[in-house]
Design a protein around this motif. Structure first.
Motif, PDB file in Angstrom:
ATOM      1  N   LEU A   1       0.805  -1.227   0.000  1.00 32.76           N
ATOM      2  CA  LEU A   1       0.000   0.000   0.000  1.00 32.76           C
ATOM      3  C   LEU A   1       0.840   1.280   0.000  1.00 32.76           C
ATOM      4  O   LEU A   1       0.496   2.236  -0.714  1.00 32.76           O
ATOM      5  CB  LEU A   1      -0.945  -0.010   1.202  1.00 32.76           C
ATOM      6  CG  LEU A   1      -1.810   1.237   1.416  1.00 32.76           C
ATOM      7  CD1 LEU A   1      -2.772   1.441   0.243  1.00 32.76           C
ATOM      8  CD2 LEU A   1      -2.591   1.119   2.732  1.00 32.76           C
ATOM      9  N   PRO A   2       1.944   1.375   0.762  1.00 29.21           N
ATOM     10  CA  PRO A   2       2.728   2.620   0.746  1.00 29.21           C
ATOM     11  C   PRO A   2       3.219   3.024  -0.636  1.00 29.21           C
ATOM     12  O   PRO A   2       3.344   4.225  -0.927  1.00 29.21           O
ATOM     13  CB  PRO A   2       3.898   2.303   1.677  1.00 29.21           C
ATOM     14  CG  PRO A   2       3.332   1.333   2.651  1.00 29.21           C
ATOM     15  CD  PRO A   2       2.438   0.454   1.803  1.00 29.21           C
ATOM     16  N   PHE A   3       3.522   2.060  -1.504  1.00 31.48           N
ATOM     17  CA  PHE A   3       3.961   2.399  -2.855  1.00 31.48           C
ATOM     18  C   PHE A   3       2.846   3.147  -3.595  1.00 31.48           C
ATOM     19  O   PHE A   3       3.102   4.112  -4.321  1.00 31.48           O
ATOM     20  CB  PHE A   3       4.349   1.132  -3.623  1.00 31.48           C
ATOM     21  CG  PHE A   3       5.462   0.336  -2.995  1.00 31.48           C
ATOM     22  CD1 PHE A   3       6.569   0.967  -2.450  1.00 31.48           C
ATOM     23  CD2 PHE A   3       5.411  -1.046  -2.960  1.00 31.48           C
ATOM     24  CE1 PHE A   3       7.612   0.237  -1.876  1.00 31.48           C
ATOM     25  CE2 PHE A   3       6.430  -1.791  -2.387  1.00 31.48           C
ATOM     26  CZ  PHE A   3       7.530  -1.152  -1.845  1.00 31.48           C
ATOM     27  N   TYR A   4       1.625   2.675  -3.410  1.00 30.11           N
ATOM     28  CA  TYR A   4       0.464   3.291  -4.053  1.00 30.11           C
ATOM     29  C   TYR A   4       0.169   4.667  -3.469  1.00 30.11           C
ATOM     30  O   TYR A   4      -0.047   5.635  -4.205  1.00 30.11           O
ATOM     31  CB  TYR A   4      -0.738   2.364  -3.873  1.00 30.11           C
ATOM     32  CG  TYR A   4      -2.049   2.903  -4.396  1.00 30.11           C
ATOM     33  CD1 TYR A   4      -2.310   2.933  -5.765  1.00 30.11           C
ATOM     34  CD2 TYR A   4      -3.037   3.352  -3.521  1.00 30.11           C
ATOM     35  CE1 TYR A   4      -3.524   3.407  -6.249  1.00 30.11           C
ATOM     36  CE2 TYR A   4      -4.253   3.827  -3.993  1.00 30.11           C
ATOM     37  CZ  TYR A   4      -4.490   3.855  -5.357  1.00 30.11           C
ATOM     38  OH  TYR A   4      -5.687   4.327  -5.831  1.00 30.11           O
ATOM     39  N   ILE A   5       0.175   4.765  -2.143  1.00 30.13           N
ATOM     40  CA  ILE A   5      -0.078   6.052  -1.496  1.00 30.13           C
ATOM     41  C   ILE A   5       0.930   7.091  -1.976  1.00 30.13           C
ATOM     42  O   ILE A   5       0.570   8.224  -2.316  1.00 30.13           O
ATOM     43  CB  ILE A   5      -0.011   5.913   0.039  1.00 30.13           C
ATOM     44  CG1 ILE A   5      -1.174   5.077   0.558  1.00 30.13           C
ATOM     45  CG2 ILE A   5      -0.015   7.287   0.709  1.00 30.13           C
ATOM     46  CD1 ILE A   5      -1.109   4.793   2.053  1.00 30.13           C
ATOM     47  N   ALA A   6       2.198   6.709  -2.014  1.00 28.88           N
ATOM     48  CA  ALA A   6       3.245   7.639  -2.425  1.00 28.88           C
ATOM     49  C   ALA A   6       3.054   8.108  -3.863  1.00 28.88           C
ATOM     50  O   ALA A   6       3.292   9.281  -4.190  1.00 28.88           O
ATOM     51  CB  ALA A   6       4.621   6.990  -2.261  1.00 28.88           C
ATOM     52  N   ALA A   7       2.620   7.183  -4.734  1.00 24.53           N
ATOM     53  CA  ALA A   7       2.369   7.568  -6.125  1.00 24.53           C
ATOM     54  C   ALA A   7       1.195   8.525  -6.217  1.00 24.53           C
ATOM     55  O   ALA A   7       1.225   9.518  -6.956  1.00 24.53           O
ATOM     56  CB  ALA A   7       2.121   6.322  -6.968  1.00 24.53           C
TER      57      ALA A   7
END
Length: 367
Positions: A57-63
């Motif tokens: 999830l953090p990869f998506y949030i950051a994007a």
């Protein structure tokens, strides 16, 4: 539900086991470390993950938030159905930094020196053996009834590790059951069609079986005393050549978890959207369970869990036990020493850089 923007997550590039293996065989000797390309003042970096998993999830949030660009990175993403093909593709240089399960992290370390630089989450409660609800009580009372039954699971995975620990807890050997290696999607289909009694799965598929197949957890990793951490990993050559970029990825990752904890309502909605991109329609209850059952770790906690000041770190112990399990079942010839591949220097780089630390911990009240 949060609207899915036109981000790199809209059409994730997928890889399959046979392709990853071919890439590894053809390219392992051809890929040499090189300075990452730059586009519009940003440094390109390739990040791998498995879709619709909480720790990604953090990869998506950051994007979605534009945080990769804030640290000077142009992040692209590649996804894999499971950890084994993911680490095989890393050997071929197909990605730089990523998240994966602890079992594939150890597999990658043993086979070509994959480096673990942090902990994505504690998923001990969400890797489990499941069966039909009407069978749970009887099997828990007399686990010997499992002898001879088929067990559908994804081998060389965290679910495999949890399952074998559950069997050991009951005094059973792995050979007492018939292990059938399938992808998680195939396992879900078989269980929903009532073609299997016992399966080994990880979240969010655990919730899918609870809600749509009436299944219940028979035993989780936590029930068997098996701590199952997720791993933030990096290719060894990339770690050596570009430690500053690895530290930036770690900072972005930590920032996203801090933001999610500080904004639970929006984070839950974004999780639903992220899972949908990967083809998983998760209920509100399932998302609530994800956040409730899977602890994540801020910068200070990461450093504490990897601290070797008084001997092997907590993470060394967790991964060491996983390595011993993998050697015992023949996945690897011998368990690598955790200190040979668990490297806290990148988290320490984040902590030592005032600007990067402030970025990583802006939403974190523990630092």
């Amino acid at each position: 539900m949060t609207k899915v923007k036109d981000t790199p997550f809209k059409r994730p590039a997928r890889r399959h086991a046979f392709l990853a293996a071919a890439l590894a065989a053809l390219s392992a000797t051809l890929v040499a470390p090189a300075a990452p390309a730059r586009a519009e003042g940003l440094t390109k970096i390739s990040i791998s993950y498995q879709p619709s998993l909480y720790w990604a999830l953090p990869f998506y949030i950051a994007a979605e938030k534009g945080w990769w660009k804030e640290v000077g990175l142009d992040a692209t993403f590649v996804t894999f159905p499971a950890g084994a093909p993911q680490v095989a593709a890393a050997q071929a240089g197909s990605w730089d930094v990523g998240g994966t399960g602890s079992v594939p992290a150890v597999l990658g370390a043993a086979r070509f020196g994959l480096v673990t630089v942090g902990i994505t989450n504690d998923e001990s409660k969400t890797n489990a053996l499941m069966t039909r609800a009407d069978k749970v009580a009887a099997l828990q009372k007399d686990p010997s009834a499992l002898k001879g039954q088929k067990l559908l699971l994804t081998t060389n995975s965290t679910a495999d590790y949890a399952a074998r620990n559950c069997l050991a807890k009951w005094g059973l050997k792995s050979s007492d059951m018939q292990f059938v290696n399938l992808g998680q999607g195939q396992i879900i289909s078989a269980a929903m069609a009532n073609n299997s009694d016992v399966v080994g799965v990880w979240a969010p598929y655990t919730y899918t079986l609870e809600e749509k197949a009436g299944a219940k957890v028979l035993c989780s990793g936590a029930d068997a005393g098996a701590i199952v951490p997720g791993a933030l990993v990096v290719r060894p050559a990339f770690a050596k050549e570009h430690p500053d970029l690895v530290a930036k990825v770690a900072a972005v990752y930590l920032r996203a978890w801090g933001w999610a904890k500080a904004h639970p309502k929006e984070a839950h909605a974004m999780t639903k959207a992220f899972y949908a991109v990967g083809g998983v329609e998760a209920s509100d209850s399932a998302i609530d369970q994800e956040f409730a059952l899977r602890p994540t770790f801020a910068l200070t906690e990461q450093l504490r869990l990897m601290d070797r000041a008084k001997g092997p770190s907590a993470l060394d112990g967790w991964l060491g036990r996983i390595g011993a399990f993998m050697a015992e079942v023949g996945t690897i010839p011998a368990a690598p020493e955790a200190k040979s591949y668990v490297d806290d220097s990148f988290m320490r780089m984040v902590a030592a850089d005032p600007k990067l630390k402030a970025f990583a911990t802006e939403f974190d009240t523990t630092n």
